[in-house]
Design a protein around this motif. Sequence first.
Motif, short mmCIF file in Angstrom:
data_model
loop_
_atom_site.label_atom_id
_atom_site.label_comp_id
_atom_site.label_asym_id
_atom_site.label_seq_id
_atom_site.Cartn_x
_atom_site.Cartn_y
_atom_site.Cartn_z
N ARG A 247 -63.53 31.85 -54.24
CA ARG A 247 -62.25 32.41 -53.59
C ARG A 247 -61.12 31.10 -54.14
O ARG A 247 -61.10 29.88 -54.39
CB ARG A 247 -62.95 32.03 -52.63
N GLY A 248 -60.44 31.97 -54.16
CA GLY A 248 -58.80 31.83 -54.70
C GLY A 248 -59.44 30.90 -56.19
O GLY A 248 -58.24 29.20 -55.93
N ARG A 249 -59.66 31.17 -56.61
CA ARG A 249 -59.91 30.58 -57.93
C ARG A 249 -58.25 30.21 -58.45
O ARG A 249 -58.29 29.11 -60.16
CB ARG A 249 -60.56 30.92 -59.68
N ASN A 250 -57.73 30.85 -58.71
CA ASN A 250 -56.27 30.73 -59.66
C ASN A 250 -55.76 29.22 -58.78
O ASN A 250 -54.42 28.93 -59.06
CB ASN A 250 -55.17 31.56 -59.26
N ARG A 251 -55.84 29.15 -57.20
CA ARG A 251 -55.92 27.80 -56.50
C ARG A 251 -56.52 26.04 -57.17
O ARG A 251 -56.00 24.99 -57.11
CB ARG A 251 -55.84 27.43 -55.27
N ALA A 252 -57.08 27.13 -58.45
CA ALA A 252 -58.46 25.56 -58.20
C ALA A 252 -57.62 24.74 -59.84
O ALA A 252 -56.62 24.95 -60.59
CB ALA A 252 -59.80 26.09 -59.44
N VAL A 253 -57.84 23.57 -59.13
CA VAL A 253 -57.28 22.30 -59.90
C VAL A 253 -58.30 21.28 -60.65
O VAL A 253 -58.91 21.49 -60.48
CB VAL A 253 -56.74 21.44 -59.09
N VAL A 254 -58.46 21.35 -62.11
CA VAL A 254 -59.56 20.80 -63.59
C VAL A 254 -59.43 19.94 -64.03
O VAL A 254 -60.00 19.38 -63.70
CB VAL A 254 -59.90 21.97 -64.19
N ASP A 255 -58.68 19.23 -63.55
CA ASP A 255 -57.54 18.39 -63.89
C ASP A 255 -57.86 17.22 -63.03
O ASP A 255 -57.55 16.78 -62.37
CB ASP A 255 -55.92 17.99 -64.60
N ARG A 256 -59.21 15.48 -63.35
CA ARG A 256 -59.22 14.62 -62.82
C ARG A 256 -58.29 13.92 -62.71
O ARG A 256 -58.98 13.79 -60.73
CB ARG A 256 -60.83 14.34 -63.35
N ALA A 257 -57.05 13.75 -63.53
CA ALA A 257 -56.16 12.57 -62.89
C ALA A 257 -55.43 13.14 -61.15
O ALA A 257 -54.69 12.87 -60.96
CB ALA A 257 -55.59 12.57 -64.24
N ALA A 258 -55.63 14.80 -61.76
CA ALA A 258 -54.51 15.25 -59.92
C ALA A 258 -55.21 14.74 -59.14
O ALA A 258 -55.22 14.66 -57.92
CB ALA A 258 -54.92 16.65 -60.60
N LEU A 259 -57.12 14.78 -58.63
CA LEU A 259 -57.97 14.50 -57.83
C LEU A 259 -57.51 12.86 -58.18
O LEU A 259 -57.48 11.98 -56.53
CB LEU A 259 -59.42 14.93 -58.38
N HIS A 260 -57.62 12.67 -58.14
CA HIS A 260 -57.31 10.98 -58.56
C HIS A 260 -55.95 10.68 -57.53
O HIS A 260 -55.67 9.26 -56.84
CB HIS A 260 -57.39 10.26 -59.88
N ALA A 261 -54.88 11.62 -57.90
CA ALA A 261 -53.11 10.74 -57.73
C ALA A 261 -53.13 11.41 -56.07
O ALA A 261 -52.49 10.61 -55.13
CB ALA A 261 -52.36 12.15 -58.59
N LEU A 262 -54.17 12.46 -55.78
CA LEU A 262 -54.03 13.55 -54.32
C LEU A 262 -54.82 11.81 -53.15
O LEU A 262 -54.59 11.85 -52.40
CB LEU A 262 -54.88 14.78 -54.41
N LEU A 263 -56.27 11.55 -54.34
CA LEU A 263 -56.67 10.37 -53.44
C LEU A 263 -55.84 9.07 -53.42
O LEU A 263 -55.84 8.41 -51.85
CB LEU A 263 -58.12 9.98 -54.33
N ALA A 264 -55.02 9.00 -53.88
CA ALA A 264 -54.33 7.92 -53.88
C ALA A 264 -52.94 8.41 -52.49
O ALA A 264 -52.57 7.02 -51.99
CB ALA A 264 -53.61 7.55 -55.12
N ASP A 265 -52.34 9.25 -52.87
CA ASP A 265 -51.46 10.07 -52.08
C ASP A 265 -52.30 9.41 -50.26
O ASP A 265 -51.32 9.53 -49.55
CB ASP A 265 -50.49 10.60 -52.36
N GLY A 266 -53.02 9.78 -50.29
CA GLY A 266 -53.98 10.55 -48.63
C GLY A 266 -54.46 8.85 -47.75
O GLY A 266 -54.19 8.36 -48.22
N LEU A 267 -54.02 9.48 -46.91
CA LEU A 267 -54.78 8.32 -45.76
C LEU A 267 -55.96 8.26 -44.93
O LEU A 267 -56.33 7.65 -44.93
CB LEU A 267 -52.64 8.00 -45.08
N VAL A 268 -55.93 9.66 -44.90
CA VAL A 268 -57.29 10.41 -43.79
C VAL A 268 -58.00 10.82 -44.80
O VAL A 268 -57.98 12.14 -45.11
CB VAL A 268 -56.86 10.89 -42.28
N ALA A 269 -59.46 10.46 -44.36
CA ALA A 269 -60.58 11.30 -45.72
C ALA A 269 -61.41 11.74 -44.39
O ALA A 269 -61.58 11.78 -42.86
CB ALA A 269 -61.32 10.55 -46.32
#
Length: 239
Positions: free
Chosen positions: A22-44
């Motif tokens: 659902r909401g495939r237009n929001r999907a991010v396929v670049d794994r580097a973007a995941l790495h950047a998000l995990l670096a920014d986030g503080l709480v999992a």
Amino acid sequence: MSTVAPPPLPPLSPTDRTAVRRGRNRAVVDRAALHALLADGLVAHLGVDVGDGAGRHPVVLPCAYAVDLDGPDDGGTLYVHGSVAARWLVGATDATVCVTVTELDGLVLARSGFHHSMNYRSAVVIGIARLVTDDAERARALDAIVDHMAPGRSATLRPATRKELAATAVLAVPLREASMKARAEGPVDEPADVAAGGWAGHVPLRRTADAAVPDADSPGPVPAHVAARVAALSGVRSR
């Protein structure tokens, strides 16, 4: 001297469990973007089943975390830690867990309630959590969790005591099986609602940090690594 470029990162959503439907237009396929998000986030938030039999039920718990992209697990390693006596940790060991990290970047105020939304970056990681038993890896993971809060902090601390280490368990989750979605735009209204008039727009949000407050028994000025962290946290905003 010539250099060899690193191999490209594999795309996100490598399995059916993490495929965005659902909401495939929001999907991010670049794994580097995941790495950047995990670096920014503080709480999992870690989701796991606990209990036995009819009393078995899911729980979702907030936790500090750290990521080692060169860790021993497929795709890198996400670490969380907790008390060895925690029921959720016992339930997560050698079981499939779900870890999510979300950064809220804005409120989207549309011309109808249906189209109100949020701007965000959100990741889902699914994998079998393993209990870290190697002493060296566990020490690196615990230091990394501290340094994720404030880079450089672990090097300024005394070594953990045997009692502290015995009371703490570390779980590792592979980063291979992951997906990410993001939204970064204004409202998407129906043409008729736009024609009818009325205000719409979005409210950008960003994380900020106040100046560090020394403990009453803490001597000297605020350390440089703490001041740097305050400045960096205040600068995290929508990508």
